[in-house]
Design an enzyme around this catalytic site. Structure first.
Site, PDB file in Angstrom:
ATOM      1  CG  HIS A  72      44.466  44.063  26.291  1.00 31.16           C
ATOM      2  ND1 HIS A  72      45.464  45.027  25.995  1.00 31.16           N
ATOM      3  CD2 HIS A  72      44.104  44.633  26.751  1.00 31.16           C
ATOM      4  CE1 HIS A  72      45.915  46.364  26.668  1.00 31.16           C
ATOM      5  NE2 HIS A  72      44.690  46.005  27.112  1.00 31.16           N
TER       6      HIS A  72
HETATM    7  C1  UD1 Z   1      41.507  45.736  31.706  1.00 31.71           C
HETATM    8  C2  UD1 Z   1      40.805  47.192  31.302  1.00 31.71           C
HETATM    9  C3  UD1 Z   1      41.919  48.202  30.216  1.00 31.71           C
HETATM   10  C4  UD1 Z   1      43.558  47.659  30.513  1.00 31.71           C
HETATM   11  C5  UD1 Z   1      43.196  46.119  30.987  1.00 31.71           C
HETATM   12  C6  UD1 Z   1      44.561  45.672  31.678  1.00 31.71           C
HETATM   13  C7  UD1 Z   1      38.657  48.689  31.488  1.00 31.71           C
HETATM   14  C8  UD1 Z   1      37.794  49.179  31.006  1.00 31.71           C
HETATM   15  N1  UD1 Z   1      39.680  48.219  30.964  1.00 31.71           N
HETATM   16  O1  UD1 Z   1      41.045  44.927  30.566  1.00 31.71           O
HETATM   17  O2  UD1 Z   1      42.161  49.396  29.660  1.00 31.71           O
HETATM   18  O3  UD1 Z   1      44.208  48.018  29.796  1.00 31.71           O
HETATM   19  O4  UD1 Z   1      42.871  45.900  32.002  1.00 31.71           O
HETATM   20  O5  UD1 Z   1      45.368  43.989  31.232  1.00 31.71           O
HETATM   21  O6  UD1 Z   1      39.221  48.267  32.707  1.00 31.71           O
HETATM   22  N2  UD1 Z   1      39.740  37.612  32.590  1.00 31.71           N
HETATM   23  C9  UD1 Z   1      40.524  36.624  33.143  1.00 31.71           C
HETATM   24  N3  UD1 Z   1      40.852  36.176  33.407  1.00 31.71           N
HETATM   25  C10 UD1 Z   1      41.328  37.370  34.802  1.00 31.71           C
HETATM   26  C11 UD1 Z   1      40.973  38.976  33.936  1.00 31.71           C
HETATM   27  C12 UD1 Z   1      39.990  38.912  33.314  1.00 31.71           C
HETATM   28  O7  UD1 Z   1      39.855  35.503  31.982  1.00 31.71           O
HETATM   29  O8  UD1 Z   1      42.380  37.504  36.070  1.00 31.71           O
HETATM   30  C13 UD1 Z   1      39.163  38.055  31.429  1.00 31.71           C
HETATM   31  C14 UD1 Z   1      37.650  37.157  31.221  1.00 31.71           C
HETATM   32  O9  UD1 Z   1      37.680  36.424  30.555  1.00 31.71           O
HETATM   33  C15 UD1 Z   1      37.460  38.448  31.762  1.00 31.71           C
HETATM   34  C16 UD1 Z   1      38.053  39.132  29.621  1.00 31.71           C
HETATM   35  O10 UD1 Z   1      39.498  38.348  30.260  1.00 31.71           O
HETATM   36  O11 UD1 Z   1      36.035  38.552  30.902  1.00 31.71           O
HETATM   37  C17 UD1 Z   1      38.263  40.850  30.495  1.00 31.71           C
HETATM   38  O12 UD1 Z   1      39.227  41.612  31.517  1.00 31.71           O
HETATM   39  P1  UD1 Z   1      38.532  42.617  31.710  1.00 31.71           P
HETATM   40  O13 UD1 Z   1      38.856  42.643  33.669  1.00 31.71           O
HETATM   41  O14 UD1 Z   1      37.538  42.821  31.544  1.00 31.71           O
HETATM   42  O15 UD1 Z   1      39.014  43.884  31.356  1.00 31.71           O
HETATM   43  P2  UD1 Z   1      40.846  43.833  30.107  1.00 31.71           P
HETATM   44  O16 UD1 Z   1      40.386  43.000  29.074  1.00 31.71           O
HETATM   45  O17 UD1 Z   1      41.567  43.046  31.637  1.00 31.71           O
END
Ligand code: UD1
Length: 349
Positions: free
Chosen positions: A205
């Site tokens: 991820h």
């Molecule tokens: C975040 C943390 C990372 C941690 C991870 C745990 C930062 C910079 N990164 O990354 O350090 O290891 O959480 O899981 O804070 N999305 C969904 N549903 C959700 C949440 C996210 O669909 O409930 C999708 C969205 O498209 C989003 C993408 O996942 O843009 C990435 O989510 P984001 O919150 O940016 O960071 P993580 O990759 O989860």
């Protein structure tokens, strides 16, 4: 004593659950604020339910966005919330997410003592957003709860010695506490059709792996070279990047798993392949070797005896690391009880 805890992402829910219990035991009142960074039910609500966490006292509803949007929105909403409330004795943040950074900046500017749980970790790779979040948070924190001796040394090397405590790893308390429940409430047959030791478990991820399609393709090619099925519970971020990537036949993609189901999947796997920080330790504590799909790790202790091997995204290195077995008994997990130690040191302040 009244503190606010800011969480927003899966691993933070896992760490907040055992610490909440310890804070209550120490007579500390905790207000739980969810930033809203993880919002899908399988990324958030299911964790609260399984971990026995109450509904958050507030949900900032930040959601997804660029780093500046996510951090800025969280800061604005958290600041507004805290300014309405009573004076606080502290604000707890966990790890290294954008919510951690936002909480740190808001607390520091409102003059609320900042408590950083999982302080002092460094990958020494500033291309990782998490590394930037950690460096700034550690610089602002009044109480730095370090999981390992290495993390204490990392802080000392940056001149941070005041307020630094070697507390141990709160995640170990979570694993110890919930492993038994996982056995009961999430048997292997409810997680996968494969038997114990008959499959690998993998997760991907990190932005560094998912946002570079060549790297992501290369990781999947590596998984395709393994000698057993690979079960891959996929983070939505990776799911969104999968089009155009060849998924090998032995790779079984599933929706994200709840915490207890993930513990079971890991405990019964032949080995774990991951770019997660938490899983590198959880797998070892459950007696399962790990292969880290990155070039470096903050958890250098896990590398001892070949229990964790760095394989990056190179298919040959991934396949080779999976063939190798650890050379020694699993490294010491360290002393459980970090949550009680943190609660005690806060209560004594
Ligand atoms: C975040 C943390 C990372 C941690 C991870 C745990 C930062 C910079 N990164 O990354 O350090 O290891 O959480 O899981 O804070 N999305 C969904 N549903 C959700 C949440 C996210 O669909 O409930 C999708 C969205 O498209 C989003 C993408 O996942 O843009 C990435 O989510 P984001 O919150 O940016 O960071 P993580 O990759 O989860």
């Amino acid at each position: 004593m009244h503190i606010v805890t800011v969480v927003g992402a899966r691993p933070q829910f896992v760490k907040a659950a055992p610490l909440r219990r310890a804070l209550m035991d120490a007579g500390i009142r905790e207000t739980l604020v969810h930033t809203g960074q993880h919002y899908d039910p399988e990324m958030s609500a299911v964790f609260f339910e399984e971990l026995g966490l109450p509904d958050p006292d507030a949900n900032l509803g930040t959601g997804s966005g660029t780093h500046a949007v996510q951090t800025g929105e969280t800061m604005m909403r958290l600041e507004a919330l805290l300014m309405q409330g009573p004076p606080l004795d502290g604000l707890i943040v966990y790890g290294d997410t954008n919510g951690t950074l936002a909480g740190a900046l808001v607390a520091a500017k409102l003059g609320i003592p900042l408590i950083h749980v999982e302080a002092g970790l460094r990958s020494f790779n500033r291309r990782m957003p998490e590394e930037i979040n950690r460096i700034v948070t550690d610089r602002l924190a009044s109480v730095l709860c370090c999981p390992t001796e290495t993390s204490v040394r990392n802080l000392a090397a940056e001149g941070i010695v005041e307020g630094v405590h070697l507390t141990g790893d709160v995640m170990l308390d979570a694993t110890r506490f919930f492993a038994e429940a996982a056995g009961r409430r999430a048997p292997l047959s409810s997680v996968t059709t494969h038997g114990p030791g008959a499959y690998y478990a993998a997760t991907v991820h990190r932005a560094g792996n998912t946002d570079d399609s060549e790297r992501l393709a290369s990781i999947f090619e590596g998984l395709g070279r393994l000698d057993a099925p690979v079960v891959v519970p996929l983070h939505p971020r990776t799911q969104a990047r999968l089009s155009g990537i060849a998924v090998p036949e032995n790779v079984e993609i599933t929706d994200p798993l709840s915490y207890l189901r993930m513990l079971t999947l890991v405990r019964c796997a032949r080995a774990v392949l991951t770019d997660s920080g938490g899983l590198q330790k959880e797998s070892l504590w459950l007696g399962v070797p790990c292969i880290t799909l990155r070039e470096e790790t903050e958890w250098v202790e896990t590398l001892e005896g070949g229990w964790n091997r760095l394989a990056g995204a190179d298919p040959a290195r991934i396949a080779e690391a999976a063939r190798m077995r650890p050379e020694t008994p699993a490294p010491e997990a360290g002393e459980p009880g970090a949550t009680a130690r943190i609660a005690a040191l806060l209560a004594n302040r």
